[in-house]
Design a protein around this motif. Sequence first.
Motif, short mmCIF file in Angstrom:
data_model
loop_
_atom_site.label_atom_id
_atom_site.label_comp_id
_atom_site.label_asym_id
_atom_site.label_seq_id
_atom_site.Cartn_x
_atom_site.Cartn_y
_atom_site.Cartn_z
N PHE A 115 0.67 -1.19 -0.32
CA PHE A 115 0.41 -0.09 0.12
C PHE A 115 0.99 1.67 -0.31
CE2 PHE A 115 -2.66 -3.19 1.98
CZ PHE A 115 -3.64 -2.98 1.40
N VAL A 116 0.35 2.25 -1.35
CA VAL A 116 1.04 2.63 -0.19
C VAL A 116 0.75 4.61 0.01
CG1 VAL A 116 1.62 5.63 -2.07
CG2 VAL A 116 1.23 3.68 -3.20
N SER A 117 1.38 4.88 1.52
CA SER A 117 0.51 6.18 2.82
C SER A 117 1.41 7.10 2.73
CB SER A 117 1.14 4.80 3.91
OG SER A 117 0.32 5.42 5.47
N ASN A 118 0.45 8.00 2.83
CA ASN A 118 0.76 9.20 3.40
C ASN A 118 1.64 8.58 4.88
OD1 ASN A 118 -1.42 9.30 4.55
ND2 ASN A 118 -1.55 11.48 4.51
N GLU A 159 -6.73 19.38 8.01
CA GLU A 159 -6.33 17.82 7.51
C GLU A 159 -6.50 17.56 6.87
OE1 GLU A 159 -5.21 14.77 10.29
OE2 GLU A 159 -4.53 15.11 11.79
N LEU A 160 -7.78 18.48 6.08
CA LEU A 160 -9.28 17.94 5.58
C LEU A 160 -8.39 18.65 4.19
CD1 LEU A 160 -12.28 17.97 7.33
CD2 LEU A 160 -11.52 15.90 6.09
N ASP A 161 -7.71 19.78 3.91
CA ASP A 161 -7.35 20.02 3.23
C ASP A 161 -6.50 19.13 2.37
OD1 ASP A 161 -8.98 22.55 3.15
OD2 ASP A 161 -8.05 23.70 4.06
N ALA A 162 -5.42 19.15 3.36
CA ALA A 162 -3.54 18.42 3.33
C ALA A 162 -3.89 16.94 3.01
CB ALA A 162 -3.32 18.56 4.37
N ALA A 163 -5.56 16.48 2.72
CA ALA A 163 -5.56 14.97 2.99
C ALA A 163 -6.32 15.63 1.17
CB ALA A 163 -6.37 14.40 3.00
N ARG A 164 -6.30 15.91 0.59
CA ARG A 164 -7.21 16.69 -0.76
C ARG A 164 -5.84 17.06 -1.32
NH1 ARG A 164 -8.86 21.37 0.07
NH2 ARG A 164 -7.03 22.26 -0.74
N GLU A 165 -4.78 17.21 -1.32
CA GLU A 165 -3.34 17.80 -2.33
C GLU A 165 -3.01 15.88 -2.11
OE1 GLU A 165 -2.25 20.49 -3.62
OE2 GLU A 165 -4.98 21.29 -3.13
N THR A 166 -3.11 15.74 -1.11
CA THR A 166 -2.06 14.24 -1.02
C THR A 166 -2.65 13.37 -1.87
OG1 THR A 166 -1.53 14.96 1.56
CG2 THR A 166 -1.26 12.70 0.48
N CYS A 167 -4.04 13.00 -1.75
CA CYS A 167 -4.91 12.54 -2.68
C CYS A 167 -5.19 12.28 -3.66
CB CYS A 167 -6.05 12.16 -2.06
SG CYS A 167 -5.93 11.39 -0.64
N ASP A 168 -4.41 14.38 -4.37
CA ASP A 168 -4.66 14.81 -5.43
C ASP A 168 -3.18 13.99 -6.54
OD1 ASP A 168 -7.65 16.01 -5.71
OD2 ASP A 168 -6.31 16.96 -5.45
N ALA A 174 -2.93 3.77 1.58
CA ALA A 174 -3.30 3.76 2.79
C ALA A 174 -2.98 4.84 3.27
CB ALA A 174 -2.45 2.69 3.35
N VAL A 175 -3.37 5.52 4.84
CA VAL A 175 -2.64 6.15 5.68
C VAL A 175 -2.13 5.68 7.06
CG1 VAL A 175 -3.96 8.32 7.53
CG2 VAL A 175 -4.58 7.56 4.80
N GLN A 215 -8.45 2.56 1.55
CA GLN A 215 -8.48 1.06 1.75
C GLN A 215 -8.15 0.60 3.57
OE1 GLN A 215 -7.39 -1.56 -1.06
NE2 GLN A 215 -7.52 -0.32 -2.33
N LEU A 216 -7.40 1.43 4.04
CA LEU A 216 -6.41 1.11 5.15
C LEU A 216 -6.11 2.48 5.45
CD1 LEU A 216 -6.18 -1.74 5.99
CD2 LEU A 216 -3.10 -1.52 4.72
N ILE A 217 -7.03 2.31 6.61
CA ILE A 217 -6.59 4.14 7.65
C ILE A 217 -5.58 2.92 8.83
CG2 ILE A 217 -7.34 5.45 9.66
CD1 ILE A 217 -8.03 6.28 6.65
N VAL A 218 -4.34 3.12 9.03
CA VAL A 218 -3.46 2.92 10.11
C VAL A 218 -3.31 4.46 10.96
CG1 VAL A 218 -1.77 1.73 11.00
CG2 VAL A 218 -2.46 1.23 8.46
N HIS A 219 -3.62 3.81 12.15
CA HIS A 219 -3.25 4.76 13.39
C HIS A 219 -2.55 4.59 14.39
CE1 HIS A 219 -5.09 8.18 15.81
NE2 HIS A 219 -4.44 7.93 16.68
#
Length: 329
Positions: A115-118, A159-168, A174-175, A215-219
């Motif tokens: 999985f490619v993750s930030n 965080e939502l703005d950063a998530a948008r940029e990262t996903c784009d 994965a996170v 697909q995958l949230i790792v906290h």
Amino acid sequence: MLTKRENLLETIHGGHPDRFVNQFEFLSIIMNDPIRATYKAPKYGELNVTNQWGVTRSWPEGTPGPFPVHDDAHRLLKDITEWRDIVHAPSPVFPEAAWEPAIAAAEAVDRKDKFVSNFQAPGLFESLHYFMGMEDAMMNFYEEPDEMHDLIKYLTEWELDAARETCDHLHIDAVFHHDDWGSQRSTFFSPAMFEEFFVDAYKQIYGYYKERGVQLIVHHSDSYAATLIPDMIDMGIDIWQGVMTGNDIRKCIDTYGGKISFMGGIDSATVDHPGWTRQEVHDQVRRACAEYGKLYYIPCASQGGPMSTFDGVYQALTEEIDSASKDMF
């Protein structure tokens, strides 16, 4: 033989893995994106390094990692009611050229295997105590709850703005998100307080990632947090990484396996210390694998990344987990 990605999915979905998932092997964590650079961190031995949020951190020699400096000269936020004038989030929007190294790193990953993750740290609670110190953060939940709600909302929107940029740009699937929610013995908040301040915020953040195809949230929270597991499930967390032995992991798996999986079970302090031995690593790996089993569990040190404080420990854990797989599968 299953790929690392396939084996992970079999493990967390209660299927038929053919070996133990070996620590972080299923994640390719992209660390060179421009958003990460706004959290400039000190290197080992460096003191008083200030990032673009205005938080100063130090990493003294002989310690496992950097931590904020909260003396009067360096603490960013001394009065929560003044946060709007003091806390200024750096923009998560960067020129396309700034993303090129991270895009290249993501494109080089075999997504059939990993999985490619930030990588997102600090999390919401950690950001609060980074700004103002642990004592003030905890007191302000009681004394200034409205201000804390507003500051958490501000951080969530960032965080939502950063998530948008990262996903784009990276099209992550994965996170890997840090936010420590307790000590080794207790959470920092009751479930009711946790729900009041954090659950909705994380449902927004993790819900957005899922909407974007993650697909995958790792906290990560290397702490006691067993009382927060129902909230973790509600937030959308797939894997709790960093789970320490004090959480009664066997009971957690029996109670919640199938809804969430647990990655840890080897407290880093038991193996990652000066004078560590291979026998200690072997014993801890075998204990964890035998006690927690093959489903909904990933053997791993509690530290929040594919690393160790002392040279050789992470590799020794990897080798011992491989050995356990050969004997137990």
